[in-house]
Write a protein that holds these residues in place. Structure first.
Motif, PDB file in Angstrom:
ATOM      1  N   VAL A  15       1.359  -6.724  11.916  1.00  0.00           N
ATOM      2  CA  VAL A  15       1.440  -8.177  12.042  1.00  0.00           C
ATOM      3  C   VAL A  15       2.882  -8.612  12.280  1.00  0.00           C
ATOM      4  CG1 VAL A  15      -0.611  -8.620  10.639  1.00  0.00           C
ATOM      5  CG2 VAL A  15       1.627  -8.498   9.532  1.00  0.00           C
ATOM      6  N   TYR A  34       4.469 -14.276  11.497  1.00  0.00           N
ATOM      7  CA  TYR A  34       3.513 -15.342  11.224  1.00  0.00           C
ATOM      8  C   TYR A  34       2.182 -14.798  10.694  1.00  0.00           C
ATOM      9  CZ  TYR A  34       6.838 -17.812  14.169  1.00  0.00           C
ATOM     10  OH  TYR A  34       7.993 -18.348  14.696  1.00  0.00           O
ATOM     11  N   LEU A  35       2.141 -13.481  10.459  1.00  0.00           N
ATOM     12  CA  LEU A  35       0.950 -12.774   9.992  1.00  0.00           C
ATOM     13  C   LEU A  35      -0.128 -12.673  11.068  1.00  0.00           C
ATOM     14  CD1 LEU A  35       0.805 -14.269   6.382  1.00  0.00           C
ATOM     15  CD2 LEU A  35       1.743 -12.056   7.079  1.00  0.00           C
ATOM     16  N   ARG A  36       0.289 -12.861  12.336  1.00  0.00           N
ATOM     17  CA  ARG A  36      -0.618 -12.627  13.460  1.00  0.00           C
ATOM     18  C   ARG A  36      -0.588 -11.152  13.810  1.00  0.00           C
ATOM     19  NH1 ARG A  36       1.761 -16.712  17.805  1.00  0.00           N
ATOM     20  NH2 ARG A  36       3.476 -15.342  17.255  1.00  0.00           N
ATOM     21  N   LEU A  70      -5.287 -13.151  12.532  1.00  0.00           N
ATOM     22  CA  LEU A  70      -4.356 -13.032  11.416  1.00  0.00           C
ATOM     23  C   LEU A  70      -4.839 -11.928  10.476  1.00  0.00           C
ATOM     24  CD1 LEU A  70      -4.047 -16.838  10.639  1.00  0.00           C
ATOM     25  CD2 LEU A  70      -2.366 -15.455  11.822  1.00  0.00           C
ATOM     26  N   ALA A 102      -1.217 -17.633   5.617  1.00  0.00           N
ATOM     27  CA  ALA A 102      -2.236 -17.334   6.635  1.00  0.00           C
ATOM     28  C   ALA A 102      -3.213 -18.501   6.775  1.00  0.00           C
ATOM     29  CB  ALA A 102      -2.971 -16.043   6.286  1.00  0.00           C
ATOM     30  N   ASN A 152      -1.500 -21.231   8.642  1.00  0.00           N
ATOM     31  CA  ASN A 152      -1.327 -20.866  10.050  1.00  0.00           C
ATOM     32  C   ASN A 152      -2.647 -20.896  10.811  1.00  0.00           C
ATOM     33  OD1 ASN A 152       1.418 -20.705  10.019  1.00  0.00           O
ATOM     34  ND2 ASN A 152       1.501 -18.488   9.720  1.00  0.00           N
TER      35      ASN A 152
END
Length: 198
Positions: free
Chosen positions: A84, A87-89, A97, A126, A129
């Motif tokens: 990831v 941005y935890l993508r 995510l 998360a 986001n």
């Protein structure tokens, strides 16, 4: 019996040594760097050829990434979890995510360990986001705290704790661990503090 060279991986050397020392103090013998090859009613055979007499065996699986992550076509990291970004993508994907045990998050030059103290702070970021993706708003970066409180219970009323460079053991570490667990869990459901302090 542990496949890796040490029982505690991903943490400081003083913390690792303290945990292993406390486990040995309980009379537990640690066989590191080998695996169970087979077992019978009263024996266990190790990968190095050692045969142990053991009438009772306890298996602890430990952390394991779900196997389907490696087959879904998304990039994975050293533990097999999804890589990831800040941005935890999931890397290379705008709308997926991942957090906690399913995410390999690299901070600076190190991979964050798979411990709850990081995961519980990733969750709200998360969630925000995800809403921001739906609304087309800029995403919020996840920034792990510089130092974390890590504590492992190794016996009745004995734990080993680490915060920054400080490592200590004993009942005080157990009390702190139980206190922090209680503070977190009481947010989720009503709990009596007596259930956490023994």
């Amino acid at each position: 019996i542990h496949r890796q060279a040490h029982l505690v991986e991903g943490f400081s050397e003083p913390f690792r040594r303290a945990v292993e020392r406390e486990i040995r103090r309980l009379g537990v013998e640690i066989w590191a760097g080998c695996q169970v090859k087979a077992f019978g009613p009263e024996h266990v055979w190790l990968s190095d050829g050692t045969e142990l007499i053991a009438q009772t065996r306890l298996w602890a699986g430990g952390f394991q990434v779900p196997s389907w992550l490696s087959t879904c076509g998304l990039p994975t990291g050293p533990t097999g979890a999804l890589l990831v970004d800040k941005y935890l993508r999931v890397q290379g994907s705008e709308h997926i995510l991942a957090v906690g045990d399913c995410a390999d998050f690299v901070w600076g030059s190190r991979l964050l360990p798979k411990i709850g103290v990081y995961a519980v702070r990733q969750g709200p970021i998360a969630a925000q986001n995800l809403l921001r993706l739906i609304r087309g708003q800029p995403l919020i970066p996840y920034r792990p705290q510089a130092t974390v409180f890590v504590c492992v219970t190794v016996g009745n009323r004995v734990a080993v704790a680490e915060k920054g460079r400080l490592v200590w053991r004993g009942y005080s570490a157990t009390v702190l661990k139980n206190f922090f667990d209680w503070l977190y869990m009481r947010k989720l459901k009503p709990l009596r503090w007596q259930e956490f302090f023994y």
